[in-house]
Design a protein around this motif. Structure first.
Motif, PDB file in Angstrom:
ATOM      1  N   ARG A 101     -18.901 -48.160   6.822  1.00 10.71           N
ATOM      2  CA  ARG A 101     -19.885 -47.275   6.201  1.00 10.71           C
ATOM      3  C   ARG A 101     -21.261 -47.945   6.117  1.00 10.71           C
ATOM      4  N   GLU A 102     -21.283 -49.236   5.791  1.00  9.64           N
ATOM      5  CA  GLU A 102     -22.559 -49.956   5.740  1.00  9.64           C
ATOM      6  C   GLU A 102     -23.254 -49.893   7.094  1.00  9.64           C
ATOM      7  N   LYS A 103     -22.519 -50.158   8.156  1.00  9.99           N
ATOM      8  CA  LYS A 103     -23.106 -50.115   9.500  1.00  9.99           C
ATOM      9  C   LYS A 103     -23.601 -48.715   9.834  1.00  9.99           C
ATOM     10  N   GLN A 104     -22.848 -47.719   9.422  1.00 10.10           N
ATOM     11  CA  GLN A 104     -23.237 -46.326   9.637  1.00 10.10           C
ATOM     12  C   GLN A 104     -24.546 -46.021   8.905  1.00 10.10           C
ATOM     13  N   LEU A 105     -24.623 -46.414   7.631  1.00 16.36           N
ATOM     14  CA  LEU A 105     -25.821 -46.129   6.831  1.00 16.36           C
ATOM     15  C   LEU A 105     -27.042 -46.873   7.347  1.00 16.36           C
ATOM     16  N   LYS A 106     -26.857 -48.073   7.851  1.00 16.84           N
ATOM     17  CA  LYS A 106     -27.992 -48.838   8.369  1.00 16.84           C
ATOM     18  C   LYS A 106     -28.623 -48.164   9.579  1.00 16.84           C
ATOM     19  N   LYS A 107     -27.853 -47.330  10.264  1.00  9.76           N
ATOM     20  CA  LYS A 107     -28.380 -46.603  11.421  1.00  9.76           C
ATOM     21  C   LYS A 107     -29.090 -45.313  11.015  1.00  9.76           C
ATOM     22  N   TYR A 108     -28.886 -44.875   9.776  1.00  9.33           N
ATOM     23  CA  TYR A 108     -29.499 -43.633   9.299  1.00  9.33           C
ATOM     24  C   TYR A 108     -31.021 -43.745   9.301  1.00  9.33           C
ATOM     25  N   GLN A 109     -31.659 -42.625   9.575  1.00  8.92           N
ATOM     26  CA  GLN A 109     -33.110 -42.548   9.417  1.00  8.92           C
ATOM     27  C   GLN A 109     -33.441 -42.609   7.921  1.00  8.92           C
ATOM     28  N   ARG A 110     -34.624 -43.028   7.617  1.00 11.34           N
ATOM     29  CA  ARG A 110     -35.066 -43.139   6.223  1.00 11.34           C
ATOM     30  C   ARG A 110     -34.883 -41.817   5.476  1.00 11.34           C
ATOM     31  N   THR A 111     -35.254 -40.711   6.098  1.00 10.19           N
ATOM     32  CA  THR A 111     -35.152 -39.409   5.420  1.00 10.19           C
ATOM     33  C   THR A 111     -33.699 -39.063   5.079  1.00 10.19           C
ATOM     34  N   TRP A 112     -32.765 -39.432   5.929  1.00 10.48           N
ATOM     35  CA  TRP A 112     -31.344 -39.175   5.651  1.00 10.48           C
ATOM     36  C   TRP A 112     -30.883 -40.004   4.460  1.00 10.48           C
ATOM     37  N   LYS A 113     -31.334 -41.261   4.385  1.00 13.56           N
ATOM     38  CA  LYS A 113     -30.975 -42.117   3.256  1.00 13.56           C
ATOM     39  C   LYS A 113     -31.552 -41.536   1.964  1.00 13.56           C
ATOM     40  N   GLU A 114     -32.775 -41.058   2.028  1.00  4.20           N
ATOM     41  CA  GLU A 114     -33.399 -40.456   0.850  1.00  4.20           C
ATOM     42  C   GLU A 114     -32.614 -39.230   0.386  1.00  4.20           C
ATOM     43  N   GLU A 115     -32.178 -38.407   1.331  1.00  6.28           N
ATOM     44  CA  GLU A 115     -31.386 -37.218   0.986  1.00  6.28           C
ATOM     45  C   GLU A 115     -30.060 -37.611   0.344  1.00  6.28           C
ATOM     46  N   LEU A 116     -29.447 -38.660   0.856  1.00  5.55           N
ATOM     47  CA  LEU A 116     -28.186 -39.148   0.299  1.00  5.55           C
ATOM     48  C   LEU A 116     -28.396 -39.627  -1.136  1.00  5.55           C
ATOM     49  N   ILE A 117     -29.433 -40.402  -1.362  1.00  7.30           N
ATOM     50  CA  ILE A 117     -29.750 -40.881  -2.716  1.00  7.30           C
ATOM     51  C   ILE A 117     -29.998 -39.701  -3.645  1.00  7.30           C
ATOM     52  N   GLU A 118     -30.832 -38.777  -3.204  1.00  5.84           N
ATOM     53  CA  GLU A 118     -31.223 -37.649  -4.048  1.00  5.84           C
ATOM     54  C   GLU A 118     -30.077 -36.676  -4.314  1.00  5.84           C
ATOM     55  N   SER A 119     -29.030 -36.714  -3.501  1.00 10.17           N
ATOM     56  CA  SER A 119     -27.882 -35.835  -3.740  1.00 10.17           C
ATOM     57  C   SER A 119     -27.121 -36.229  -5.010  1.00 10.17           C
ATOM     58  N   THR A 120     -27.220 -37.486  -5.412  1.00  8.33           N
ATOM     59  CA  THR A 120     -26.528 -37.939  -6.628  1.00  8.33           C
ATOM     60  C   THR A 120     -27.480 -38.542  -7.658  1.00  8.33           C
ATOM     61  N   ASN A 121     -28.694 -38.893  -7.249  1.00  9.59           N
ATOM     62  CA  ASN A 121     -29.648 -39.562  -8.134  1.00  9.59           C
ATOM     63  C   ASN A 121     -31.060 -39.052  -7.817  1.00  9.59           C
ATOM     64  N   PRO A 122     -31.333 -37.773  -8.121  1.00  8.34           N
ATOM     65  CA  PRO A 122     -32.605 -37.161  -7.717  1.00  8.34           C
ATOM     66  C   PRO A 122     -33.857 -37.832  -8.264  1.00  8.34           C
ATOM     67  N   GLU A 123     -33.737 -38.542  -9.383  1.00  7.10           N
ATOM     68  CA  GLU A 123     -34.904 -39.199  -9.968  1.00  7.10           C
ATOM     69  C   GLU A 123     -35.003 -40.669  -9.561  1.00  7.10           C
ATOM     70  N   TRP A 124     -34.110 -41.116  -8.701  1.00  8.92           N
ATOM     71  CA  TRP A 124     -34.095 -42.498  -8.228  1.00  8.92           C
ATOM     72  C   TRP A 124     -34.051 -43.486  -9.406  1.00  8.92           C
ATOM     73  N   LYS A 125     -33.278 -43.162 -10.409  1.00  7.98           N
ATOM     74  CA  LYS A 125     -33.132 -44.069 -11.552  1.00  7.98           C
ATOM     75  C   LYS A 125     -32.336 -45.297 -11.130  1.00  7.98           C
ATOM     76  N   ASP A 126     -32.587 -46.406 -11.813  1.00 13.94           N
ATOM     77  CA  ASP A 126     -31.821 -47.622 -11.591  1.00 13.94           C
ATOM     78  C   ASP A 126     -30.450 -47.424 -12.236  1.00 13.94           C
ATOM     79  N   LEU A 127     -29.423 -47.265 -11.415  1.00 13.13           N
ATOM     80  CA  LEU A 127     -28.087 -46.985 -11.915  1.00 13.13           C
ATOM     81  C   LEU A 127     -27.480 -48.158 -12.681  1.00 13.13           C
TER      82      LEU A 127
END
Length: 108
Positions: free
Chosen positions: A64-90
């Motif tokens: 999964r790490e290798k998969q995510l490292k290949k993601y475009q920045r926008t895809w990573k942002e969408e993934l983050i925002e799907s569970t943490n829309p305010e980008w809070k420090d978990l």
């Protein structure tokens, strides 16, 4: 034993770091205190945990790490925002502030 894939970012969210570990709390602490002064996260001040996934097998986490490292920045942002829309420090409430003070005192 659980394994984790995670994203760390800086305060302005301009940098994303993708990592894998078997001890998320300890690893995030290392990033926050910049234990390895020459590391990517230390250089770019990535001290905020904004996303993580848990796995039962290390091979799945590494895949999964290798998969995510290949993601475009926008895809990573969408993934983050799907569970943490305010980008809070978990990890914001994981540590007592005294832990950071002690680390600084003895890290010489």
């Amino acid at each position: 034993m659980p394994y984790y894939v995670y994203f760390m970012t800086n305060d302005r969210h301009t940098v994303l770091y993708t990592g894998v570990t078997n001890n998320l709390e300890s690893r995030v602490f290392d990033h926050k205190v910049k234990r390895n002064k020459r590391s990517f996260t230390a250089k770019y001040n990535c001290g905020n945990l904004v996303y993580y996934e848990e796995f039962g097998e290390i091979k799945d986490a590494i895949h999964r790490e290798k998969q995510l490292k290949k993601y475009q920045r926008t895809w990573k942002e969408e993934l983050i925002e799907s569970t943490n829309p305010e980008w809070k420090d978990l990890s914001a409430e994981w540590y007592d502030p005294k832990e950071f003070e002690l680390f600084k005192k003895f890290d010489k």
